[in-house]
Design an enzyme around this catalytic site. Structure first.
Site, PDB file in Angstrom:
ATOM      1  N   TYR A 174       0.549  -1.164  -0.132  1.00 11.29           N
ATOM      2  CA  TYR A 174      -0.067  -0.109   0.231  1.00 11.29           C
ATOM      3  C   TYR A 174       1.021   1.112  -0.095  1.00 11.29           C
ATOM      4  O   TYR A 174       0.737   2.271  -0.789  1.00 11.29           O
ATOM      5  CB  TYR A 174      -0.993  -0.050   1.361  1.00 11.29           C
TER       6      TYR A 174
ATOM      7  N   PHE B 168     -13.156   0.554  17.295  1.00  9.91           N
ATOM      8  CA  PHE B 168     -13.779   0.870  18.643  1.00  9.91           C
ATOM      9  C   PHE B 168     -15.288   1.201  18.702  1.00  9.91           C
ATOM     10  O   PHE B 168     -15.935   0.781  19.760  1.00  9.91           O
ATOM     11  CB  PHE B 168     -12.991   2.152  19.186  1.00  9.91           C
TER      12      PHE B 168
ATOM     13  N   ARG C  99      -2.941   9.545  15.945  1.00  9.97           N
ATOM     14  CA  ARG C  99      -3.247   9.627  14.534  1.00  9.97           C
ATOM     15  C   ARG C  99      -3.930  10.950  14.711  1.00  9.97           C
ATOM     16  O   ARG C  99      -4.682  11.291  15.730  1.00  9.97           O
ATOM     17  CB  ARG C  99      -4.152   8.518  14.138  1.00  9.97           C
TER      18      ARG C  99
END
EC number: 4.1.1.35
Length: 342
Positions: free
Chosen positions: A173, A219, A239
């Protein structure tokens, strides 16, 4: 010989659109192709572009990670067309704009099929550039913050070249997107293609795949199921999370602006994984636990966009704060998981 060499290095003007696009039989609408348009970000981009009655939108998607369900409200609309197509195969179509989003973006999917992932990034991008060259279309590539790897500069400006493992499990990726950016600029320099490159950072919102392994969807799904929130060690890695409507706005501004990019599109609000877990717990299910688990290889320690260029060039900055966006995503996940409110 020198004259030949000089001729080869000359930058060519942009190709003209097909004469058919300007014929009296054609409508003056903007015809827009979105590769990967049945996916999470792609389907929201479709929604926004379809608001403009002058836009005709064509989606090409192989449904590897996307879903026709994301586009159900547009199927049958006279300005909308859906094609089941894999971008690793050439596509013959007349368009004015190409948003090239097609590629698995979740570690679960791209680690499951790394060869398919890098083929999509390389061959898929070549095919979309070939299409842009044939019909004279402007093309936008959604690249990624992953091109910065595990960054040694914080926050990350577009001028930073990155710190990427070229042979790691994520490299299909990371490096695939770096090659895609290279191809975009080579076609721009050699053939005069109009290009735009967006380096998108972590994005969240409704229609994310529920079990795609990305931290926000993980989450929220765990909280709604009453499961412990699993935070990968050490939990201090950071992040920055951009709500999908802000992301789509940034992509459209970049496409219709005059800068080739690359331009970072993301929310500079930075959270550790523990902070994110605590926020999800507080907003959705205060009774659950937070559990630390082993991390995956090459997980970046920090990620935060420098969006100075986006502000200056596009007049863009995100509007939706994390605490505003998470409840909107929660509602979508509740419906899809069949979890009623207490």
């Amino acid at each position: 010989m020198a004259a030949t060499s000089e001729k080869q290095n000359t930058t060519k003007p942009p190709p003209s659109p097909s004469p058919l696009r300007n014929s009296k039989f054609c409508q003056p609408n903007m015809r827009i192709l979105i590769s990967g348009g049945a996916g999470f970000i792609g389907s929201h981009l479709v929604d926004k572009l379809m608001e403009n009655e002058k836009n005709e939108v064509v989606v090409a998607d192989n449904y590897f990670t996307g879903s026709k369900e994301n586009l159900k409200k547009w199927i049958g609309h006279p300005r909308f067309e859906l094609i089941r197509h894999d971008v690793t195969e050439p596509l013959l179509i007349e368009v004015d704009r190409i948003y090239h989003l097609a590629c698995p973006a979740s570690p679960i999917f791209y680690k499951y099929n790394p060869v398919k992932t890098i083929k999509t990034n390389v061959i898929g991008t070549l095919n979309m550039l070939g299409l842009a060259k044939r019909v004279g279309a402007r093309i936008l590539l959604t690249s990624t913050s992953e091109v910065y790897g595990d960054p040694l500069i914080h926050p990350q400006p577009e001028s930073y070249w990155g710190n990427v493992n070229p042979i790691g499990v994520r490299s299909c990726y990371d490096e695939g997107k770096r090659v895609a950016e290279t191809l975009m600029f080579d076609y721009h320099r050699q053939h005069g293609i109009e290009i735009r490159i967006a380096r998108i950072f972590n994005t969240y919102g409704p229609r994310m795949n529920i079990d795609d392994g990305r931290v926000v969807s993980n989450f929220i799904a765990q909280a709604l199921r009453g499961e412990a929130l699993t935070v990968q060690k050490p939990g201090t890695q950071t992040r920055s999370f951009c709500y999908v409507s802000d992301m789509v706005d940034g992509l459209i501004r970049l496409m219709e602006g005059n800068d080739t990019g690359p331009i970072n599109i993301g929310n500079p609000g930075e959270f550790t994984m523990v902070e994110l877990a605590e926020t999800v717990k507080e907003l959705i299910n205060p009774s659950i636990e937070i559990k630390m688990v082993e991390n995956t290889p090459d997980d970046p320690r920090q990620r935060k966009p420098d969006i100075s260029k986006a502000k200056e060039v596009l007049g863009w900055e995100p509007k939706v704060k994390l605490r505003e966006g998470l409840p909107l995503m929660e509602e979508d996940f509740r419906l899809r998981l069949n979890v009623p409110r207490n």
